[in-house]
Design an enzyme around this catalytic site. Structure first.
Site, PDB file in Angstrom:
ATOM      1  N   LYS A 115      -4.291  -8.003  -9.443  1.00 36.84           N
ATOM      2  CA  LYS A 115      -2.879  -8.166  -9.085  1.00 36.84           C
ATOM      3  C   LYS A 115      -2.696  -9.442  -8.251  1.00 36.84           C
ATOM      4  O   LYS A 115      -1.764 -10.196  -8.447  1.00 36.84           O
ATOM      5  CB  LYS A 115      -2.368  -6.958  -8.298  1.00 36.84           C
ATOM      6  CG  LYS A 115      -2.267  -5.695  -9.121  1.00 36.84           C
ATOM      7  CD  LYS A 115      -1.584  -4.576  -8.370  1.00 36.84           C
ATOM      8  CE  LYS A 115      -2.398  -4.013  -7.235  1.00 36.84           C
ATOM      9  NZ  LYS A 115      -3.613  -3.297  -7.608  1.00 36.84           N
ATOM     10  N   CYS A 132       4.427   7.641   2.159  1.00 42.07           N
ATOM     11  CA  CYS A 132       3.029   7.277   1.896  1.00 42.07           C
ATOM     12  C   CYS A 132       2.111   7.334   3.104  1.00 42.07           C
ATOM     13  O   CYS A 132       0.914   7.513   2.932  1.00 42.07           O
ATOM     14  CB  CYS A 132       2.933   5.929   1.193  1.00 42.07           C
ATOM     15  SG  CYS A 132       3.435   4.522   2.166  1.00 42.07           S
ATOM     16  N   MET A 133       2.595   7.124   4.305  1.00 40.68           N
ATOM     17  CA  MET A 133       1.621   7.141   5.407  1.00 40.68           C
ATOM     18  C   MET A 133       2.127   7.819   6.677  1.00 40.68           C
ATOM     19  O   MET A 133       1.505   7.719   7.716  1.00 40.68           O
ATOM     20  CB  MET A 133       1.089   5.735   5.702  1.00 40.68           C
ATOM     21  CG  MET A 133       2.125   4.669   5.950  1.00 40.68           C
ATOM     22  SD  MET A 133       2.676   4.754   7.610  1.00 40.68           S
ATOM     23  CE  MET A 133       4.366   4.579   7.561  1.00 40.68           C
ATOM     24  N   MET A 156      -3.366   7.913   0.241  1.00 40.22           N
ATOM     25  CA  MET A 156      -2.359   8.890  -0.173  1.00 40.22           C
ATOM     26  C   MET A 156      -2.902  10.310  -0.359  1.00 40.22           C
ATOM     27  O   MET A 156      -2.167  11.273  -0.201  1.00 40.22           O
ATOM     28  CB  MET A 156      -1.704   8.459  -1.483  1.00 40.22           C
ATOM     29  CG  MET A 156      -1.083   7.106  -1.451  1.00 40.22           C
ATOM     30  SD  MET A 156       0.084   6.928  -0.116  1.00 40.22           S
ATOM     31  CE  MET A 156      -0.076   5.188   0.206  1.00 40.22           C
ATOM     32  N   GLY A 191      -0.618   1.603   1.749  1.00 34.79           N
ATOM     33  CA  GLY A 191      -0.395   1.137   0.391  1.00 34.79           C
ATOM     34  C   GLY A 191       0.558  -0.026   0.272  1.00 34.79           C
ATOM     35  O   GLY A 191       0.650  -0.654  -0.778  1.00 34.79           O
ATOM     36  N   GLN A 192       1.288  -0.331   1.348  1.00 36.65           N
ATOM     37  CA  GLN A 192       2.282  -1.403   1.291  1.00 36.65           C
ATOM     38  C   GLN A 192       1.898  -2.509   2.269  1.00 36.65           C
ATOM     39  O   GLN A 192       1.238  -2.252   3.276  1.00 36.65           O
ATOM     40  CB  GLN A 192       3.667  -0.856   1.640  1.00 36.65           C
ATOM     41  CG  GLN A 192       4.158   0.166   0.636  1.00 36.65           C
ATOM     42  CD  GLN A 192       5.582   0.588   0.941  1.00 36.65           C
ATOM     43  OE1 GLN A 192       6.518  -0.046   0.504  1.00 36.65           O
ATOM     44  NE2 GLN A 192       5.736   1.653   1.696  1.00 36.65           N
TER      45      GLN A 192
END
Lengths: 809, 87
Positions: free
Chosen positions: A91, A175-176, A354, A391-392
């Site tokens: 990515k 997510c967190m 996650m 995740g971000q």
């Protein structure tokens, strides 16, 4: 081909070869030294290079972005970045393409009679301001861990200081949030004490429901590279399905969903049974905690004190034999985990993301993993401790540190703690009492209220989404998003860069600048704050999200909205230029001309971070670095020192001399961390005769989040063009399904048709199916549960009951 | 034209590693650079940007290739054909 072209190609080839050779020369070094003469960037004719963090996940890799003629034309891994040491994942090396999708949003659009019609920015800003003026308490903002730090800070201040309205929450809730409540209820303060250096020092890497190879591939490579060089290190994959991570693991332990709670307690039981408690460390630095006064009472976030003897008694039932029945793991594998934690000679790094956080007992499992490390003394040495991943790209920087959560204020302060709210009012120069002491709606509740008619208690009428795609990523989409379609009085504003599942229901769409089309600051998973400058112009009329917020704030100020003034009557976002003149950044033409708005907002925010010893570095230091891990503390010689490990005297300037270890924000104000007992609690929905399968959802390497960016990169789109349902071969045979067959997947909340995938890169055990959530044409979140952790409010996307039937073609 | 730079980690088994190098030398788009330890620098040049990904998958599957890291991509004259994915 002309001679010029031949020479140019040779030049680019030589630059590429030099890049690879340089990375080989530096990889594996914990410290990346700059060689004499500097570490030159690839020399490509006409290309100017500048640094930026990657736009995608929370790892925080740095890239060098090559720009020519106003366009991004090349990407190189940044060899000066400690995080990735020049490496990128699939990515990352395509990240430059995300700017150039043909369907970029380039003008504000207003839905009129069902059609989206172009309008001017002035009209758009005016419409938002009028909606807020009409009902300021019914307005909400929904952002994300992709907001830059200044964007999130501006939105948070706009809401909490300007509107006295705490209905602001981010998708990071999804997510967190469980990691946050886990840290706070263990150490008294959020975010990891440790950092990625653990990957260079651990003997054992224990992954808790974390497909590390696909989700954080550069970090995974950092660990695997040690293995390939011959380090005797062990990878243990605690998982519910076989993944690319499992392929590289020394031990794959496939457990039943939700039973991670029992497994963690089982490790604690064995440490106790073997008298392997780190007695000295525990007695000096920890106390024990239980979730209630007595079993059967509701659990609470901060629980009750508990004696060591009581803790022993509570954990005692989680023997390997008992836990084997809950988890499905063989007794010997559970004993192996127990022996591991009893062995002080090995350094164990636990990682999760996650799998543990998206859990109806997310806070509990976070507490328990910290607990087993503290109890056994596998805590506090480099390579020996628990760490959550995000995740971000700025879930930590913008959400956790800036406090863009419904209860929070910048710097880990809370709206409902009077002295903390007063401190924020002082720093923001507000009249006392401006900040509303009642926490706003968390994400699930915010969307539920927005999708409920006003007369039935739906108290959110206007919702502004920035930098995220809830129309695809919220759970139980029929209930929490799609119900809006039948509520004409609800007004959805979406700032984004591309059309998405969310813009489909938007009443007003605002075109945003993205990544290197604007200045920015992110904060990654290891407390590292990273800065970059704008490098190219956004297309059409696309503008920064931060400008959009400031423009609405100024419009409200001009309309006389009292909250947009500070206590001296100045504009809430008052800023001055180098000559002391008031800047007007709400006028787009001035936004990049009069002041560096990012720097102004960040330096205004920075004093908040000093309150709980999360001191982020000065902006000027960030400009010079590839990110710095807070607390960043000024040294007597005037230099700024980052902190690799908090709470350890050797590394952390805030630990009192002679203490060794000091949890200086502990809940009980005794400098001690909590070792928690939390019981195994069954999941809210389990397979039954009607819905006999476990459904798990998640991600794949090639796509990031809802694929609004990666789905527009042909190379990535072609690699994984659509979602699929991963199904076990035995289950497929029983149902008469072959790989590629179209099947209908159903839960009690919805259904979706997908191609079946048998023995793909991931392999589910019998009775389980897995679907990635990146594909907007196959919205798997129509099927997922909105049940969530009672403390973090984070929903469980990882387990619900489903059934599968072959679709009629 | 798209130009990529890879760091390819080869097996420690030298005959197999040499077989990989031979295979890469014999395949069209590769220019092999120096080795450092088990790491080999490789430049990949393709006219079709899709092809680079396909070569990546092909090379990653070769026996003796432990890992491939991409460290550099230049696509100045290979603008991606970006598809509209919205439904």
């Amino acid at each position: 081909m002309s001679m010029f072209e031949t020479t140019r190609r040779e030049f680019i080839r030589a630059a590429a070869m030099a890049a690879a050779s340089a990375v080989m020369g530096s990889r594996g070094l914990a410290e990346v030294p700059a060689p004499p003469g500097g570490r030159e960037l690839p020399m490509v004719p006409g290309v100017a290079w500048n640094k930026a963090p990657c736009r995608f996940c929370g790892t925080g890799c740095h890239v060098q972005v090559g720009v020519k003629d106003g366009r991004v034309v090349a990407i190189s891994g940044d060899r000066l970045a400690e995080v990735n040491q020049g490496l990128l994942c699939v990515k990352g090396y395509h990240v430059g393409h995300i700017l150039y999708g043909k369907d970029r949003l380039t003008t504000p659009l207003l839905r009129q009679n069902g059609e989206l019609k172009p309008i001017s920015w002035d009209e758009a800003i005016g419409i938002i301001a009028q909606r807020i003026m009409a009902a300021p308490k019914q307005f909400a903002m929904y952002g994300s861990g992709q907001w830059t730090v200044p964007e999130g800070y501006a939105a948070n201040k706009f809401m909490k200081a300007g509107l006295s309205n705490n209905h602001i929450d981010p998708n990071a809730r999804l997510c967190m949030a469980s990691a946050v409540t886990g840290y706070i209820s263990t150490y008294g303060v959020d975010e990891p004490y440790n950092c990625y250096d653990d990957l260079d020092h651990c003997d054992v890497l224990l992954l808790w429901g974390n497909n590390f190879a696909e989700m954080h591939p550069v970090l995974f490579s950092r660990f695997i590279d040690r293995k390939l060089k011959g380090d005797r290190i062990t990878l243990i994959d605690l998982t519910t399905r076989f993944t690319r991570t499992s392929e590289r693991a020394d031990h794959v332990l496939t457990f039943l969903p939700q039973s991670d709670l029992a497994i963690a307690n089982c490790i604690a039981q064995q440490v106790l049974a073997a008298n392997a408690v780190a007695t000295g460390f525990v007695s000096k630095h920890c106390t024990f905690r239980k979730p209630w006064k007595k079993p059967g009472d509701p659990q609470t976030l901060m629980g009750e004190p508990c004696s060591f003897a009581e803790y022993q008694q509570l954990v005692a039932e989680y023997t390997p034999e008992h836990t084997a029945k809950i988890s499905g793991l063989p007794v010997e594998q559970l004993r192996m985990l127990g022996r591991l934690f009893c062995d002080k000679s090995k350094k164990i790094t636990s990682l999760w993301c996650m799998g543990m956080n998206q859990h109806t007992q997310g806070t509990a499992i976070n507490n328990l993993v910290h607990a087993i490390h503290l109890l056994s003394g596998h805590w506090g040495r480099p390579g020996d401790g628990p760490q959550s991943l995000t995740g971000q790209p700025s879930a930590c920087g913008t959400v956790r540190e800036v406090g863009t959560l419904a209860h929070a204020l910048p710097g880990d302060l809370r709206v409902d703690v009077p002295d903390q709210a007063a401190k924020a009012e002082q720093l923001w120069h507000l009249p006392p009492g401006r900040i509303n002491p009642k926490p706003g709606h968390h994400t699930v509740l915010m969307w539920e209220k927005f999708c409920t008619p006003s007369e039935q208690g739906g108290d959110i009428d206007t919702l502004w989404v920035q930098v995220t795609n809830p129309g695809q990523s919220l759970p139980h989409l029929h209930k929490l998003f799609e119900a809006k379609a039948k509520l004409p009085n609800k007004f959805l504003i979406v700032s984004d860069v591309y059309p998405t599942a969310t813009t489909q229901l938007a009443d007003l769409i605002l075109p945003s600048a993205m990544w290197v089309e604007k200045n920015g600051i992110y904060g990654n998973s290891e407390r590292r704050t990273q800065q970059w400058f704008k490098m190219v112009e956004p297309p059409g009329q696309a503008r920064d999200d931060c400008w959009q917020t400031l423009a609405v704030a100024r419009k409200l100020f001009d309309l006389g909205f009292p909250g947009m003034k500070d206590k001296d009557g100045r504009f809430l976002f008052h800023m001055t230029d180098a000559n002391g003149q008031e800047a007007q950044p709400w006028i787009w033409e001035n936004y990049y001309r009069q002041v560096n708005v990012d720097e102004k907002l960040y330096e205004e925010y920075r004093p908040f971070t000093l309150i709980k010893h999360k001191d982020v570095a000065p902006y000027a230091e960030l400009v010079k670095s590839r990110g710095l891990r807070w607390p960043v503390v000024k040294q007597p010689d005037g230099t700024w020192k980052e902190t690799r490990y908090r709470f350890l005297e050797e590394f952390d300037d805030y630990v009192a001399k002679g203490k060794g270890v000091q949890f200086y924000h502990s809940v009980a104000k005794d400098d001690k961390a909590f070792i928690w007992f939390r019981p195994y609690v069954p999941p809210p929905e389990v397979p039954d005769a009607e819905y006999p399968l476990w459904l798990d959802t998640g991600r794949v390497l090639e796509h990031w989040h809802t694929a609004t960016m990666t789905g527009r990169i042909p190379q990535l789109k072609r690699a994984v063009p659509q979602a699929y349902v991963e199904i076990n071969r035995l289950d497929a045979q029983a149902l008469g399904i072959q790989s590629g067959d179209l099947v209908r997947l159903e839960t009690r909340r919805g259904h979706v048709q997908l191609p079946a995938l048998i023995d793909g890169r991931g392999k589910c055990p019998p009775g389980h199916v897995f679907v990635p959530f990146f594909d907007e044409s196959k919205l798997i979140n129509r099927l997922t549960l909105d049940a969530h952790c009672p403390f973090s409010k984070e929903p469980d996307y990882k387990k619900c009951a489903a059934r599968i039937v072959k679709a009629k073609v | 034209m798209q130009t990529c730079a890879w760091v390819v980690t080869l097996t420690a088994d030298e005959p197999r590693a040499e077989a990989v190098r031979q295979t890469l030398r014999g395949a069209g788009p590769f220019t092999l650079g120096p080795m450092q330890g088990n790491n080999l620098a490789v430049v990949v040049e393709t006219t079709d940007p899709h092809a680079a990904q396909a070569w990546h998958e092909w090379a990653a599957a070769l026996p003796g290739v432990e890992n491939i890291e991409v460290v550099f991509v230049h696509w100045e004259d290979a603008a991606p054909e970006v598809t509209h994915v919205h439904v």
